[in-house]
Write a protein that holds these residues in place. Structure first.
Motif, PDB file in Angstrom:
ATOM      1  N   PHE A 241      56.462  45.764 -40.358  1.00 19.93           N
ATOM      2  CA  PHE A 241      55.487  45.950 -39.288  1.00 19.93           C
ATOM      3  C   PHE A 241      56.159  46.091 -37.923  1.00 19.93           C
ATOM      4  O   PHE A 241      55.802  46.970 -37.128  1.00 19.93           O
ATOM      5  N   ASP A 242      57.110  45.218 -37.633  1.00 12.66           N
ATOM      6  CA  ASP A 242      57.728  45.230 -36.309  1.00 12.66           C
ATOM      7  C   ASP A 242      58.501  46.518 -36.056  1.00 12.66           C
ATOM      8  O   ASP A 242      58.427  47.088 -34.956  1.00 12.66           O
ATOM      9  N   THR A 243      59.236  46.987 -37.053  1.00 13.25           N
ATOM     10  CA  THR A 243      59.963  48.243 -36.871  1.00 13.25           C
ATOM     11  C   THR A 243      59.014  49.428 -36.824  1.00 13.25           C
ATOM     12  O   THR A 243      59.272  50.404 -36.116  1.00 13.25           O
ATOM     13  N   PHE A 244      57.913  49.344 -37.560  1.00 17.06           N
ATOM     14  CA  PHE A 244      56.927  50.426 -37.514  1.00 17.06           C
ATOM     15  C   PHE A 244      56.300  50.536 -36.130  1.00 17.06           C
ATOM     16  O   PHE A 244      56.114  51.648 -35.602  1.00 17.06           O
ATOM     17  N   VAL A 245      55.968  49.389 -35.534  1.00 24.99           N
ATOM     18  CA  VAL A 245      55.401  49.410 -34.181  1.00 24.99           C
ATOM     19  C   VAL A 245      56.403  50.002 -33.197  1.00 24.99           C
ATOM     20  O   VAL A 245      56.038  50.777 -32.295  1.00 24.99           O
ATOM     21  N   TYR A 246      57.677  49.674 -33.370  1.00 22.91           N
ATOM     22  CA  TYR A 246      58.697  50.201 -32.461  1.00 22.91           C
ATOM     23  C   TYR A 246      58.832  51.717 -32.605  1.00 22.91           C
ATOM     24  O   TYR A 246      58.817  52.445 -31.599  1.00 22.91           O
ATOM     25  N   TRP A 247      58.956  52.215 -33.840  1.00 19.43           N
ATOM     26  CA  TRP A 247      59.189  53.638 -34.034  1.00 19.43           C
ATOM     27  C   TRP A 247      57.935  54.467 -33.781  1.00 19.43           C
ATOM     28  O   TRP A 247      58.020  55.577 -33.224  1.00 19.43           O
TER      29      TRP A 247
ATOM     30  N   GLY B  25      50.022  46.533 -34.115  1.00 19.03           N
ATOM     31  CA  GLY B  25      50.329  45.157 -33.733  1.00 19.03           C
ATOM     32  C   GLY B  25      49.100  44.264 -33.758  1.00 19.03           C
ATOM     33  O   GLY B  25      49.178  43.104 -34.185  1.00 19.03           O
ATOM     34  N   LEU B  26      47.950  44.790 -33.320  1.00 19.27           N
ATOM     35  CA  LEU B  26      46.724  43.998 -33.340  1.00 19.27           C
ATOM     36  C   LEU B  26      46.279  43.717 -34.769  1.00 19.27           C
ATOM     37  O   LEU B  26      45.806  42.620 -35.083  1.00 19.27           O
ATOM     38  N   PHE B  27      46.445  44.695 -35.653  1.00 20.98           N
ATOM     39  CA  PHE B  27      46.113  44.478 -37.070  1.00 20.98           C
ATOM     40  C   PHE B  27      46.986  43.376 -37.659  1.00 20.98           C
ATOM     41  O   PHE B  27      46.504  42.506 -38.395  1.00 20.98           O
ATOM     42  N   LYS B  28      48.254  43.380 -37.321  1.00 21.62           N
ATOM     43  CA  LYS B  28      49.156  42.334 -37.812  1.00 21.62           C
ATOM     44  C   LYS B  28      48.729  40.962 -37.319  1.00 21.62           C
ATOM     45  O   LYS B  28      48.749  39.970 -38.072  1.00 21.62           O
ATOM     46  N   GLY B  29      48.338  40.858 -36.046  1.00 17.01           N
ATOM     47  CA  GLY B  29      47.900  39.577 -35.509  1.00 17.01           C
ATOM     48  C   GLY B  29      46.626  39.071 -36.159  1.00 17.01           C
ATOM     49  O   GLY B  29      46.493  37.869 -36.435  1.00 17.01           O
ATOM     50  N   LEU B  30      45.680  39.965 -36.436  1.00 17.00           N
ATOM     51  CA  LEU B  30      44.428  39.560 -37.076  1.00 17.00           C
ATOM     52  C   LEU B  30      44.669  39.088 -38.508  1.00 17.00           C
ATOM     53  O   LEU B  30      44.065  38.104 -38.957  1.00 17.00           O
ATOM     54  N   VAL B  31      45.553  39.762 -39.221  1.00 17.28           N
ATOM     55  CA  VAL B  31      45.878  39.329 -40.584  1.00 17.28           C
ATOM     56  C   VAL B  31      46.537  37.953 -40.559  1.00 17.28           C
ATOM     57  O   VAL B  31      46.234  37.084 -41.389  1.00 17.28           O
ATOM     58  N   GLY B  32      47.441  37.714 -39.604  1.00 14.58           N
ATOM     59  CA  GLY B  32      48.059  36.402 -39.481  1.00 14.58           C
ATOM     60  C   GLY B  32      47.041  35.309 -39.180  1.00 14.58           C
ATOM     61  O   GLY B  32      47.116  34.205 -39.721  1.00 14.58           O
ATOM     62  N   LEU B  33      46.049  35.618 -38.325  1.00 15.75           N
ATOM     63  CA  LEU B  33      44.999  34.645 -38.018  1.00 15.75           C
ATOM     64  C   LEU B  33      44.180  34.313 -39.262  1.00 15.75           C
ATOM     65  O   LEU B  33      43.870  33.144 -39.529  1.00 15.75           O
ATOM     66  N   LEU B  34      43.821  35.323 -40.042  1.00 14.08           N
ATOM     67  CA  LEU B  34      43.059  35.086 -41.266  1.00 14.08           C
ATOM     68  C   LEU B  34      43.856  34.257 -42.270  1.00 14.08           C
ATOM     69  O   LEU B  34      43.296  33.392 -42.956  1.00 14.08           O
ATOM     70  N   LEU B  35      45.163  34.494 -42.345  1.00 10.72           N
ATOM     71  CA  LEU B  35      45.986  33.708 -43.251  1.00 10.72           C
ATOM     72  C   LEU B  35      46.038  32.243 -42.825  1.00 10.72           C
ATOM     73  O   LEU B  35      45.994  31.336 -43.671  1.00 10.72           O
TER      74      LEU B  35
END
Length: 328
Positions: A277-283, A298-308
């Motif tokens: 995810f992090d490298t995808f956001v960068y590229w 990045g927002l999708f990643k944060g929402l998934v982390g919150l749900l977890l």
């Protein structure tokens, strides 16, 4: 008669002894007079969090815009709703990054997360204080190395011209280059993470071990319990709240598998196995200039982390643990 007399002596409005009387909530002025030293003590950290976390988090609004920093900016860019999110799930590179991130997280959760616990148990079992301090220092030291140095050390050890390949050639075998082998990349990054972070992660478990009452071990030894049984029935139950808490936090941070570690090795093994995810956001965001698209990822990643975190915390409550938070 004795009960009636006792009630008359207590008074009609007095609750019976042994029962918790419901206290009226304090007004906010009384709470402020009571807690103002704590508020003043936390004020600097609240300012830091507000300035460097909450205010920048408002910029996630560009994930819903056709954002252009040179023409409209945040206030002038047109709103396109969930278009960026729809494009994400049509992008095969994003799906590959999500699959790689989840597989790396699951693998490290099984093979890395228990390592600091086992290391803490081993360190706690060392009788000599000097030897324990020396082993702790050696185990903690790699945490302070940068990922550039860690990757360079592994390159010197497991690269095509590294020490292990040279030893194999000296004994008549073909040298191997594990640093460029995409099939073993998952094992490589997990071993790097273990070598770098396991010692530092054991500190919390060592602190939790110090809170266990030594009398429990003495009583168990008197009852005939050997070392393994004492560890199973005393040590691990004493560590369980800390293990559950760190497991929840690890799940919430599951999609942050590391940026520098993967960027440094991306060209060696290819993006098929190293894109996260992090490298995808960068590229996709910073390098191409499509900041709205990168912000959506990045927002999708944060929402998934919150749900977890929410799901893991609910499971912790079901198991009888406090978790990260609990309702009073």
């Amino acid at each position: 008669m004795g009960v009636v007399t006792a009630r008359r002596k207590r008074g009609a409005g007095t609750p019976p002894p042994g029962r918790d009387s419901v206290m009226a909530p304090l007004p906010w002025r009384a709470k402020l007079r009571r807690d103002w030293p704590l508020l003043v003590m936390n004020l600097p950290m609240l300012l830091v969090v507000t300035v460097f976390w909450w205010l920048p988090a408002l910029g996630n609004v560009i994930a819903f815009q056709d954002y252009n920093p040179f023409t409209g900016g945040i206030l002038g860019s047109p709103v396109i709703g969930f278009t960026n999110f729809a494009l994400l799930f049509q992008d095969p590179q994003f799906l590959r990054a999500m699959l790689n991130t989840l597989s790396i997280t699951a693998f490290q959760l099984v093979f890395y997360f228990p390592v600091p616990i086992m290391l803490a148990l081993l360190l706690n079992s060392i009788v000599s204080a000097r030897l324990r301090a020396f082993v702790q220092g050696v185990a903690y030291l790699p945490f302070f190395f940068s990922w550039v140095l860690v990757v360079a050390i592994f390159q010197q050890m497991f690269g095509g011209a590294g020490l292990l390949a040279q030893i194999l050639r000296d004994h008549g075998h073909e040298g191997a280059d594990w640093m460029t082998n995409s099939d073993t990349f998952l094992l490589l990054i997990t071993s790097q993470t273990i070598w770098k972070d396991a010692g530092w992660g054991a500190i919390i478990f060592l602190a939790a071990l110090s809170t266990i009452d030594p009398n429990l071990y003495e009583a168990a030894a008197v009852d005939g319990a050997r070392r393994w049984r004492r560890m199973w029935h005393i040590t691990l139950p004493g560590l369980r709240p800390v293990i559950v808490l760190l497991l929840i936090l690890r799940l919430g941070d599951a999609l942050n598998v590391g940026f520098e570690q993967f960027m440094l090795q991306r060209s060696a093994v290819g993006s098929e196995v190293s894109e996260v995810f992090d490298t995808f956001v960068y590229w996709s965001g910073l390098r191409t200039g499509d900041l709205g698209y990168g912000a959506a990822a990045g927002l999708f990643k944060g929402l998934v982390g919150l749900l977890l975190i929410l799901a893991a915390n609910r499971v912790a409550h079901a198991l009888g643990e406090r978790g990260v938070y609990s309702r009073s």
